[in-house]
Write a protein that holds these residues in place. Structure first.
Motif, short mmCIF file in Angstrom:
data_model
loop_
_atom_site.label_atom_id
_atom_site.label_comp_id
_atom_site.label_asym_id
_atom_site.label_seq_id
_atom_site.Cartn_x
_atom_site.Cartn_y
_atom_site.Cartn_z
N ASP A 1 1.07 -1.22 -0.11
CA ASP A 1 -0.37 -0.33 0.16
C ASP A 1 0.87 1.41 0.18
OD1 ASP A 1 0.72 -0.57 2.64
OD2 ASP A 1 -1.58 -0.03 3.50
N ILE A 2 1.72 1.18 -0.03
CA ILE A 2 3.03 2.72 -0.43
C ILE A 2 3.43 2.13 -1.75
CG2 ILE A 2 4.65 3.99 0.71
CD1 ILE A 2 4.14 2.62 3.35
N VAL A 3 3.85 3.27 -2.88
CA VAL A 3 4.95 3.07 -3.65
C VAL A 3 5.67 4.13 -3.74
CG1 VAL A 3 4.01 3.97 -6.37
CG2 VAL A 3 2.39 3.51 -5.33
N LEU A 4 6.82 3.69 -3.95
CA LEU A 4 8.01 4.70 -4.32
C LEU A 4 7.84 5.11 -5.24
CD1 LEU A 4 10.91 5.47 -2.74
CD2 LEU A 4 11.48 3.16 -3.94
N THR A 5 8.17 6.49 -6.04
CA THR A 5 8.53 7.53 -6.95
C THR A 5 9.28 8.12 -6.91
OG1 THR A 5 6.85 8.73 -8.98
CG2 THR A 5 6.64 8.74 -6.46
#
Length: 270
Positions: free
Chosen positions: A76-80
């Motif tokens: 539930d966490i995106v690295l961008t």
């Protein structure tokens, strides 16, 4: 601050002229078209010199509605990239699409953002990472990040739905390519304002022709670790045009910020 007419952040933008205008603005994400992750004719700017990825090949990849890529650090966490978002705080405007290589596939899964955490101290140069908390977990594998610089050499894989040529359009299908490591000294000769220790370079210097491009910002650069598993070493950040000879792509050096990224994920409840 990098010259925005020369060093382009690799966001999707509306037409070639707009690329320069959006290149370095931290608010660029909110200024870009946000409702068209399927790529049904909305102009954009995937991977240059790439081939189509197979379904399930890179299941950690997600497409973000502001015109960037990303990878699941947690379900539930995106690295961008930091330049893909507009600061830190509550944000419900971003849609993450995953589970497919074809953005028009009805099997695509989506989640909405609830909070964004941009790298502390980000000012457009270096520190180009951010986390996006989602309102639900995506049932997909995650992509571990490199904790040290042991994997910051060799050949890397890049993937994204951005432009397949400089000034080109966003792609419907996920493309992939391999790019070789470029050492800091060589990269510094191409980009005097390279932030050594915070940025990592990769590309085919002699020939060009393979690179990330506009619309790939925030997506991962990754390789296999000693156990044969994918590990993320970079985040698509910027470059002069796309796939030009002598002008490699510049990526956030993930290992430099690994501890900070993990601390930030913990703050978001990852």
């Amino acid at each position: 601050m990098k010259n925005p007419t020369k060093h382009l952040k690799r966001l999707t933008a509306v037409g070639a002229v707009a690329l320069a205008a959006f290149s370095l603005s931290p608010a660029a994400a909110s200024a870009l078209p946000s409702g068209n992750p399927a790529g049904d004719g909305e102009p954009g700017t995937t991977i240059v010199g790439g081939t189509r990825a197979e379904q399930g090949e890179f299941p950690f990849m997600v497409r973000l509605s502001m015109g960037c890529g990303g990878a699941l650090l947690e379900k539930d966490i995106v690295l961008t990239a930091a330049h893909c978002v507009d600061g830190s705080g509550s944000d419900t405007s971003i849609t993450a699409t995953g589970g497919v290589v074809d953005l028009e596939d009805p099997a695509a899964v989506t989640a909405k953002s609830t909070e964004v955490l941009q790298a502390p101290g980000y000012d457009g140069q270096g520190k180009d990472w951010a986390l996006i908390k989602l309102d639900k977990a995506l049932d997909q594998p995650t992509l571990p990040i490199a904790k040290d610089d042991a994997y910051n050499e060799g050949d890397f894989t890049i993937a994204g739905w951005g432009a397949d040529q400089e000034g080109g359009d966003q792609q419907r299908y996920l493309l992939k390519a391999e790019v070789p490591f470029v050492d800091d000294a060589t990269c510094k000769s191409a980009y005097p304002d390279l932030v050594e220790g915070e940025e990592l370079c990769a590309g085919k210097l002699d020939t060009g022709g393979v690179d990330s491009c506009q619309g790939d910002s925030g997506g991962p650069m990754f390789r296999k670790d000693d156990a044969g598993e994918w590990v993320q070493v970079g985040i698509v950040s910027w470059g002069d045009g796309c796939a030009r000879p002598g002008k490699p792509g510049v990526y956030t050096e993930v290992s430099t910020f690994a501890a900070d990224i993990e601390d930030a994920a913990a703050q978001l409840g990852g």
